[in-house]
Design a protein around this motif. Structure first.
Motif, PDB file in Angstrom:
ATOM      1  N   ALA A 185       0.836  -1.212   0.000  1.00 44.33           N
ATOM      2  CA  ALA A 185       0.000   0.000   0.000  1.00 44.33           C
ATOM      3  C   ALA A 185       0.868   1.258   0.000  1.00 44.33           C
ATOM      4  O   ALA A 185       0.556   2.236  -0.692  1.00 44.33           O
ATOM      5  CB  ALA A 185      -0.929  -0.007   1.211  1.00 44.33           C
ATOM      6  N   GLU A 237      -7.908  -5.702   5.428  1.00 39.20           N
ATOM      7  CA  GLU A 237      -9.090  -5.925   6.264  1.00 39.20           C
ATOM      8  C   GLU A 237      -9.445  -7.411   6.333  1.00 39.20           C
ATOM      9  O   GLU A 237      -9.834  -7.913   7.390  1.00 39.20           O
ATOM     10  CB  GLU A 237     -10.272  -5.103   5.751  1.00 39.20           C
ATOM     11  CG  GLU A 237     -11.424  -5.094   6.728  1.00 39.20           C
ATOM     12  CD  GLU A 237     -12.456  -4.037   6.431  1.00 39.20           C
ATOM     13  OE1 GLU A 237     -13.617  -4.273   6.803  1.00 39.20           O
ATOM     14  OE2 GLU A 237     -12.114  -2.992   5.846  1.00 39.20           O
ATOM     15  N   TYR A 255      -8.004   0.323  -4.062  1.00 34.24           N
ATOM     16  CA  TYR A 255      -8.546  -0.193  -2.805  1.00 34.24           C
ATOM     17  C   TYR A 255      -8.128  -1.629  -2.517  1.00 34.24           C
ATOM     18  O   TYR A 255      -8.528  -2.198  -1.497  1.00 34.24           O
ATOM     19  CB  TYR A 255     -10.074  -0.115  -2.821  1.00 34.24           C
ATOM     20  CG  TYR A 255     -10.591   1.293  -2.957  1.00 34.24           C
ATOM     21  CD1 TYR A 255     -10.363   2.239  -1.965  1.00 34.24           C
ATOM     22  CD2 TYR A 255     -11.290   1.687  -4.092  1.00 34.24           C
ATOM     23  CE1 TYR A 255     -10.828   3.536  -2.084  1.00 34.24           C
ATOM     24  CE2 TYR A 255     -11.759   2.982  -4.227  1.00 34.24           C
ATOM     25  CZ  TYR A 255     -11.527   3.906  -3.220  1.00 34.24           C
ATOM     26  OH  TYR A 255     -11.981   5.188  -3.345  1.00 34.24           O
ATOM     27  N   PRO A 293      -9.061  -1.791   9.577  1.00 35.18           N
ATOM     28  CA  PRO A 293      -8.749  -0.981   8.394  1.00 35.18           C
ATOM     29  C   PRO A 293      -7.241  -0.834   8.216  1.00 35.18           C
ATOM     30  O   PRO A 293      -6.479  -0.876   9.187  1.00 35.18           O
ATOM     31  CB  PRO A 293      -9.410   0.367   8.690  1.00 35.18           C
ATOM     32  CG  PRO A 293      -9.693   0.389  10.144  1.00 35.18           C
ATOM     33  CD  PRO A 293      -9.710  -1.028  10.633  1.00 35.18           C
ATOM     34  N   LEU A 294      -6.839  -0.666   6.973  1.00 38.89           N
ATOM     35  CA  LEU A 294      -5.429  -0.439   6.653  1.00 38.89           C
ATOM     36  C   LEU A 294      -4.949   0.832   7.341  1.00 38.89           C
ATOM     37  O   LEU A 294      -5.620   1.870   7.265  1.00 38.89           O
ATOM     38  CB  LEU A 294      -5.267  -0.303   5.129  1.00 38.89           C
ATOM     39  CG  LEU A 294      -3.866  -0.089   4.591  1.00 38.89           C
ATOM     40  CD1 LEU A 294      -3.057  -1.385   4.691  1.00 38.89           C
ATOM     41  CD2 LEU A 294      -3.930   0.356   3.140  1.00 38.89           C
ATOM     42  N   ASP A 339      -6.354  -2.119   0.821  1.00 43.84           N
ATOM     43  CA  ASP A 339      -7.295  -1.903   1.933  1.00 43.84           C
ATOM     44  C   ASP A 339      -8.139  -3.155   2.165  1.00 43.84           C
ATOM     45  O   ASP A 339      -8.315  -3.603   3.307  1.00 43.84           O
ATOM     46  CB  ASP A 339      -8.232  -0.727   1.624  1.00 43.84           C
ATOM     47  CG  ASP A 339      -7.499   0.577   1.459  1.00 43.84           C
ATOM     48  OD1 ASP A 339      -7.464   1.359   2.423  1.00 43.84           O
ATOM     49  OD2 ASP A 339      -6.976   0.817   0.362  1.00 43.84           O
TER      50      ASP A 339
END
Length: 171
Positions: free
Chosen positions: A44, A127, A120, A133-134, A123
């Motif tokens: 990410a 999860e 996304y 949540p990230l 993310d």
């Protein structure tokens, strides 16, 4: 996860999805959930760094030309799509947006240029792995794109700045 691993995941998932951005996002989530949560955070972070690096006026102008217009949201999704095209396309375009004409010669504005779900994928995978949540990975995004603004609706400017793209997509 390092930069080589990041681009390898992008390439493998794009190839597995035959270039379909939605399928690529699904494939990327499937691959990311096989990693550790720390690796997903690293992915990410690497994605966000490239997403922010592509936030330039010059690239936005190219997206506007390719897509027949590009709102702020459209440009966000375009940058996700650009990352999803792999290192060669991303790096070549980041340095010279007009190079998209050569790097993605079969660009189809109806099918290409939008990959919101890729943005996304980390993310979703994080999860699934943790139930949480990230964590924030990118810091504060810039308020405005890098570079000197210009009128994206000015055909003369677009033709001058992006001669190759203009030849293919200009009006």
């Amino acid at each position: 996860m390092d930069e080589t691993d990041f681009w390898q995941l992008i390439d493998e998932t794009r190839d597995a999805a035959d270039g379909d951005p939605d399928e690529q996002a699904d494939a990327l989530v499937e691959r990311l959930v096989q990693l550790t949560p720390d690796d997903v955070v690293d992915f990410a972070r690497l994605f966000e760094a490239r997403f922010q690096r592509a936030y330039t006026v010059e690239l936005w102008g190219a997206a506007h030309l390719l897509l027949g217009g590009a709102s702020e949201d459209s440009f966000d999704y375009f940058r996700c799509w650009l990352i999803g095209q792999g290192r060669e396309v991303f790096e070549g375009t980041a340095h010279q947006p007009d190079a998209l004409a050569e790097l993605v010669p079969d660009f189809d504005e109806e099918e290409d240029g939008e990959a919101e779900d890729l943005g996304y994928a980390a993310d979703e995978a994080y999860e699934q792995l943790t139930g949480l949540p990230l964590p924030d990975v990118g810091g504060t995004p810039p308020r405005a794109p890098a570079g000197v603004p210009f009128d994206f609706t000015d055909a003369d400017q677009l033709a001058k700045r992006y001669p190759q793209l203009w030849e293919l997509f200009g009006e």
